[in-house]
Design a protein around this motif. Structure first.
Motif, PDB file in Angstrom:
ATOM      1  N   UNK A 224      -9.124   4.343  -4.629  1.00 19.24           N
ATOM      2  CA  UNK A 224      -7.683   4.198  -4.837  1.00 19.24           C
ATOM      3  C   UNK A 224      -7.147   2.795  -4.666  1.00 19.24           C
ATOM      4  N   UNK A 225      -7.980   1.862  -4.224  1.00 16.07           N
ATOM      5  CA  UNK A 225      -7.529   0.477  -4.087  1.00 16.07           C
ATOM      6  C   UNK A 225      -7.338  -0.119  -5.479  1.00 16.07           C
ATOM      7  N   UNK A 226      -6.309  -0.876  -5.648  1.00 15.56           N
ATOM      8  CA  UNK A 226      -6.021  -1.464  -6.955  1.00 15.56           C
ATOM      9  C   UNK A 226      -6.809  -2.764  -7.118  1.00 15.56           C
ATOM     10  N   UNK A 227      -7.145  -3.078  -8.352  1.00 17.64           N
ATOM     11  CA  UNK A 227      -7.906  -4.286  -8.645  1.00 17.64           C
ATOM     12  C   UNK A 227      -6.935  -5.445  -8.877  1.00 17.64           C
ATOM     13  N   UNK A 228      -6.425  -5.983  -7.764  1.00 15.68           N
ATOM     14  CA  UNK A 228      -5.526  -7.126  -7.838  1.00 15.68           C
ATOM     15  C   UNK A 228      -5.736  -7.994  -6.593  1.00 15.68           C
ATOM     16  N   UNK A 229      -5.191  -9.200  -6.581  1.00 17.47           N
ATOM     17  CA  UNK A 229      -5.451 -10.119  -5.463  1.00 17.47           C
ATOM     18  C   UNK A 229      -5.061  -9.576  -4.084  1.00 17.47           C
ATOM     19  N   UNK A 230      -3.992  -8.793  -3.987  1.00 17.31           N
ATOM     20  CA  UNK A 230      -3.590  -8.260  -2.685  1.00 17.31           C
ATOM     21  C   UNK A 230      -4.657  -7.321  -2.115  1.00 17.31           C
TER      22      UNK A 230
ATOM     23  N   UNK B 114       0.815  -1.218   0.000  1.00 17.77           N
ATOM     24  CA  UNK B 114       0.000   0.000   0.000  1.00 17.77           C
ATOM     25  C   UNK B 114       0.849   1.268   0.000  1.00 17.77           C
ATOM     26  N   UNK B 115       2.071   1.170   0.449  1.00 16.43           N
ATOM     27  CA  UNK B 115       2.906   2.367   0.619  1.00 16.43           C
ATOM     28  C   UNK B 115       3.183   3.080  -0.703  1.00 16.43           C
ATOM     29  N   UNK B 116       3.376   2.316  -1.767  1.00 13.58           N
ATOM     30  CA  UNK B 116       3.630   2.931  -3.070  1.00 13.58           C
ATOM     31  C   UNK B 116       2.389   3.632  -3.627  1.00 13.58           C
ATOM     32  N   UNK B 117       1.218   3.217  -3.158  1.00 11.19           N
ATOM     33  CA  UNK B 117      -0.042   3.758  -3.668  1.00 11.19           C
ATOM     34  C   UNK B 117      -0.652   4.811  -2.755  1.00 11.19           C
TER      35      UNK B 117
ATOM     36  N   UNK C 198      -0.573   7.928  -2.264  1.00 12.96           N
ATOM     37  CA  UNK C 198      -1.092   9.183  -2.828  1.00 12.96           C
ATOM     38  C   UNK C 198      -2.460   9.003  -3.486  1.00 12.96           C
ATOM     39  N   UNK C 199      -2.854   7.740  -3.749  1.00 14.31           N
ATOM     40  CA  UNK C 199      -4.097   7.459  -4.463  1.00 14.31           C
ATOM     41  C   UNK C 199      -5.305   7.224  -3.554  1.00 14.31           C
ATOM     42  N   UNK C 200      -5.092   7.084  -2.250  1.00 14.33           N
ATOM     43  CA  UNK C 200      -6.172   6.691  -1.343  1.00 14.33           C
ATOM     44  C   UNK C 200      -6.939   7.893  -0.796  1.00 14.33           C
ATOM     45  N   UNK C 201      -8.230   7.880  -1.040  1.00 14.81           N
ATOM     46  CA  UNK C 201      -9.111   8.921  -0.525  1.00 14.81           C
ATOM     47  C   UNK C 201     -10.371   8.275   0.020  1.00 14.81           C
ATOM     48  N   UNK C 202     -11.012   8.975   0.918  1.00 14.70           N
ATOM     49  CA  UNK C 202     -12.336   8.594   1.391  1.00 14.70           C
ATOM     50  C   UNK C 202     -13.226   9.818   1.216  1.00 14.70           C
TER      51      UNK C 202
END
Length: 183
Positions: free
Chosen positions: A151-157, A122-125, A127-131
């Motif tokens: 901002x969550x990515x669409x991947x298994x993690x 999550x650390x690399x992403x 800047x993308x996280x908002x609520x």
């Protein structure tokens, strides 16, 4: 994709729990963006002023979400929270959420700082996280709250992370309902 469909089906099937209507409805949507959007919606039997204060004051946060909070309500302000009753605001267990913008009693946009205890991916992403939280005053004196986790990515993690976030958020939002409806 199959896991995403399974999660969406599971969420739709859990709308009714033990014969009672579920108060917090959670959905994961990736149809309009390559990212996941976690939408959580509830209606609380409380006036908009009470709901707004629950989200934007120290007293509010400490009555439904965390034992320790500090709020500086302004654009560029913050909400600092700590789940550790023996901790203090500012220690390593403090969660800092920045107030990006707000419209009183209507909209609150937040961006959390990613702390050391968050998953590494999550650390690399960060800047993308908002609520983005919308508050809608209903005619009957109740308030509808709709929260969009963006901002969550669409991947298994991230899909696995949703398995934690959804029930944890729902439990916290049920605390909000209990606090506001028994105030």
């Amino acid at each position: 994709m199959k896991k995403m469909l399974f999660i969406l089906c599971l969420l739709s099937l859990t709308t009714l729990t033990f014969g009672q209507e579920k108060r917090v409805i959670s959905k994961i949507d990736s149809t309009k963006t390559p990212e996941l959007v976690l939408t959580q919606e509830l209606t609380v039997k409380a006036p908009i002023d009470s709901v707004w204060n629950a989200y934007t004051t120290k007293r509010g946060w400490e009555n439904w979400a965390v034992p320790l909070a500090e709020v500086d309500l302004k654009v560029g302000g913050y909400i600092k929270t700590n789940y550790n009753e023996q901790g203090k605001i500012g220690d390593s267990t403090t969660i800092v959420t920045h107030i990006v913008n707000y419209v009183p009693k209507t909209l609150l946009t937040l961006q959390a700082e990613i702390a050391d205890n968050f998953p590494e991916f999550m650390k690399d992403d960060a800047k993308d996280f908002y609520n983005v939280i919308y508050f809608d005053e209903l005619e009957n004196g109740h308030t509808n709250i709709k929260s969009f986790g963006i901002g969550y990515k669409n991947n298994p993690k991230y899909l696995s992370l949703m398995d934690y976030f959804i029930p944890a958020n729902e439990k916290t939002l049920m605390n909000l309902i209990a606090y506001l409806e028994n105030e």
